[in-house]
Design a protein around this motif. Structure first.
Motif, PDB file in Angstrom:
ATOM      1  N   UNK A   1       0.845  -1.193   0.000  1.00 34.01           N
ATOM      2  CA  UNK A   1       0.000   0.000   0.000  1.00 34.01           C
ATOM      3  C   UNK A   1       0.880   1.243   0.000  1.00 34.01           C
ATOM      4  N   UNK A   2       0.466   2.233  -0.792  1.00 36.78           N
ATOM      5  CA  UNK A   2       1.180   3.504  -0.870  1.00 36.78           C
ATOM      6  C   UNK A   2       0.258   4.645  -0.465  1.00 36.78           C
ATOM      7  N   UNK A   3       0.780   5.520   0.388  1.00 38.21           N
ATOM      8  CA  UNK A   3       0.047   6.695   0.844  1.00 38.21           C
ATOM      9  C   UNK A   3       0.929   7.915   0.618  1.00 38.21           C
ATOM     10  N   UNK A   4       0.429   8.892  -0.109  1.00 34.59           N
ATOM     11  CA  UNK A   4       1.145  10.159  -0.268  1.00 34.59           C
ATOM     12  C   UNK A   4       0.639  11.139   0.786  1.00 34.59           C
ATOM     13  N   UNK A   5       1.556  11.805   1.430  1.00 28.78           N
ATOM     14  CA  UNK A   5       1.206  12.835   2.413  1.00 28.78           C
ATOM     15  C   UNK A   5       1.519  14.211   1.844  1.00 28.78           C
ATOM     16  N   UNK A   6       0.494  15.045   1.795  1.00 24.56           N
ATOM     17  CA  UNK A   6       0.631  16.461   1.460  1.00 24.56           C
ATOM     18  C   UNK A   6       0.296  17.265   2.707  1.00 24.56           C
ATOM     19  N   UNK A   7       0.814  18.481   2.787  1.00 22.59           N
ATOM     20  CA  UNK A   7       0.553  19.263   3.993  1.00 22.59           C
ATOM     21  C   UNK A   7       0.623  20.753   3.726  1.00 22.59           C
ATOM     22  N   UNK A   8      -0.150  21.478   4.506  1.00 21.97           N
ATOM     23  CA  UNK A   8      -0.046  22.930   4.631  1.00 21.97           C
ATOM     24  C   UNK A   8      -0.109  23.696   3.312  1.00 21.97           C
ATOM     25  N   UNK A   9      -1.165  23.483   2.521  1.00 25.55           N
ATOM     26  CA  UNK A   9      -1.279  24.284   1.295  1.00 25.55           C
ATOM     27  C   UNK A   9      -1.594  25.751   1.563  1.00 25.55           C
ATOM     28  N   UNK A  10      -2.265  26.072   2.664  1.00 29.52           N
ATOM     29  CA  UNK A  10      -2.552  27.461   3.037  1.00 29.52           C
ATOM     30  C   UNK A  10      -3.159  28.256   1.877  1.00 29.52           C
ATOM     31  N   UNK A  11      -4.176  27.706   1.257  1.00 25.47           N
ATOM     32  CA  UNK A  11      -4.826  28.430   0.163  1.00 25.47           C
ATOM     33  C   UNK A  11      -5.250  29.810   0.659  1.00 25.47           C
ATOM     34  N   UNK A  12      -4.825  30.862  -0.041  1.00 29.13           N
ATOM     35  CA  UNK A  12      -4.973  32.235   0.430  1.00 29.13           C
ATOM     36  C   UNK A  12      -5.500  33.089  -0.709  1.00 29.13           C
ATOM     37  N   UNK A  13      -6.609  33.771  -0.475  1.00 26.44           N
ATOM     38  CA  UNK A  13      -7.200  34.590  -1.536  1.00 26.44           C
ATOM     39  C   UNK A  13      -6.274  35.722  -1.961  1.00 26.44           C
ATOM     40  N   UNK A  14      -5.313  36.102  -1.124  1.00 25.41           N
ATOM     41  CA  UNK A  14      -4.393  37.194  -1.474  1.00 25.41           C
ATOM     42  C   UNK A  14      -3.219  36.716  -2.320  1.00 25.41           C
ATOM     43  N   UNK A  15      -2.899  35.404  -2.257  1.00 24.08           N
ATOM     44  CA  UNK A  15      -1.703  34.887  -2.908  1.00 24.08           C
ATOM     45  C   UNK A  15      -2.068  33.696  -3.789  1.00 24.08           C
ATOM     46  N   UNK A  16      -2.436  33.953  -5.043  1.00 22.98           N
ATOM     47  CA  UNK A  16      -2.861  32.857  -5.918  1.00 22.98           C
ATOM     48  C   UNK A  16      -1.764  31.830  -6.189  1.00 22.98           C
ATOM     49  N   UNK A  17      -0.510  32.182  -5.947  1.00 22.59           N
ATOM     50  CA  UNK A  17       0.568  31.220  -6.185  1.00 22.59           C
ATOM     51  C   UNK A  17       0.465  30.017  -5.245  1.00 22.59           C
ATOM     52  N   UNK A  18      -0.169  30.184  -4.095  1.00 22.75           N
ATOM     53  CA  UNK A  18      -0.325  29.048  -3.193  1.00 22.75           C
ATOM     54  C   UNK A  18      -1.295  28.022  -3.777  1.00 22.75           C
ATOM     55  N   UNK A  19      -2.362  28.506  -4.399  1.00 24.07           N
ATOM     56  CA  UNK A  19      -3.284  27.591  -5.072  1.00 24.07           C
ATOM     57  C   UNK A  19      -2.602  26.915  -6.250  1.00 24.07           C
ATOM     58  N   UNK A  20      -1.791  27.665  -7.000  1.00 26.30           N
ATOM     59  CA  UNK A  20      -1.061  27.071  -8.124  1.00 26.30           C
ATOM     60  C   UNK A  20      -0.089  25.998  -7.633  1.00 26.30           C
ATOM     61  N   UNK A  21       0.542  26.232  -6.491  1.00 24.72           N
ATOM     62  CA  UNK A  21       1.462  25.238  -5.937  1.00 24.72           C
ATOM     63  C   UNK A  21       0.710  23.979  -5.520  1.00 24.72           C
TER      64      UNK A  21
END
Length: 274
Positions: A1-21
């Motif tokens: 079994x494989x599990x990918x862990x992602x963390x802390x995207x901090x989607x922010x309406x002021x900084x669209x680059x966070x959503x792109x990341x």
């Protein structure tokens, strides 16, 4: 079994680059040579817990080709996450704390959210629920995932936002050797530490990895490095191994094809003797 862990995207309406990341992180998972069985996301889905931020986060997460399991971070709103991503049956009422039972590796998400505070908490209610879940399946290999790591880092700022109840959690886990890993976020850094009988690992952020200057623990001086994720891989033969991956638009390269080695540095991946 494989599990990918992602963390802390901090989607922010002021900084669209966070959503792109975060979109790049989702694309990274979707283009892995072997799709993982699941993704765990260890909190701080948005920066301000605004409805429009959660709407964008949900849209981006919806592109994943595998199931995703979430827990809240200190920047999140627990009620909003419970409404958007209802946990499976058997969850702790009022909390985003639950077990995902449909995999060879049992996934248990712990809700460390402490409203109004940067630090987290595991109180008696949450720890009692965890103890009951672990006692009902002592033979099942288990991965715990949570936002706040239950260890000190040596960085004063981060240790000021640490986890209440970590000592009680340590005592509890000493009774349950089936817990093979504690996967956390919060730090935006990669940290590996011993805890009880097991290992704590923290996942860097989907936007960037922070490398700390440990010579100045009273300050938070960091170097910004590429975003990363963790890949937790379990088999009965190997147990649980965890790999760190850079999230980058780089192609997958067949270094060994089952019969021969290939060289990164030769044109067209020409054969290289080893």
């Amino acid at each position: 079994m494989q599990v990918v862990q992602l963390s802390d995207p901090h989607i922010d309406y002021r900084f669209p680059q966070k959503a792109a990341a975060f979109a790049r992180a989702v694309a990274h998972v979707n283009t892995m040579p072997a799709l993982p069985d699941a993704v765990i996301l260890t909190g701080d889905c948005t920066e301000h817990a605004r409805p429009e931020e959660y709407a964008l986060f949900r849209e981006l997460l919806g592109a994943l080709r595998v199931p995703a399991f979430l827990v809240p971070g200190n920047h999140d709103d627990r009620a909003a996450l419970l409404d958007l991503f209802p946990p499976p049956p058997g969850h702790l009422p009022g909390f985003m704390q639950y077990a995902a039972e449909d995999f060879p590796l049992r996934l248990i998400g712990l809700d460390t959210h402490r409203p109004g505070h940067g630090g987290g908490e595991l109180d008696v209610t949450r720890l009692d629920w965890l103890e009951a879940r672990l006692r009902e399946a002592p033979g099942r290999p288990t991965l715990l995932f949570m936002h706040h790591p239950p260890v000190r880092t040596g960085l004063d700022v981060m240790d000021g936002m640490d986890l209440r109840g970590r000592e009680a959690l340590c005592d509890l886990l000493l009774e349950h050797p089936q817990v093979l890993r504690v996967a956390a976020g919060h730090l935006h850094m990669s940290l590996t530490a011993r805890f009880a009988h097991t290992t704590v690992m923290t996942c860097p952020g989907t936007d960037a990895t922070l490398h700390p200057d440990l010579q100045r623990p009273a300050q938070l001086v960091v170097q910004r490095q590429p975003p990363m994720c963790l890949l937790h891989h379990w088999t009965p033969e190997t147990g649980l191994n965890s790999f760190t991956q850079v999230i980058a638009p780089a192609p997958w390269h067949p270094l060994f094809d089952g019969e021969r080695w290939h060289d990164f540095d030769r044109p067209n991946g020409a054969h290289a003797a080893h």
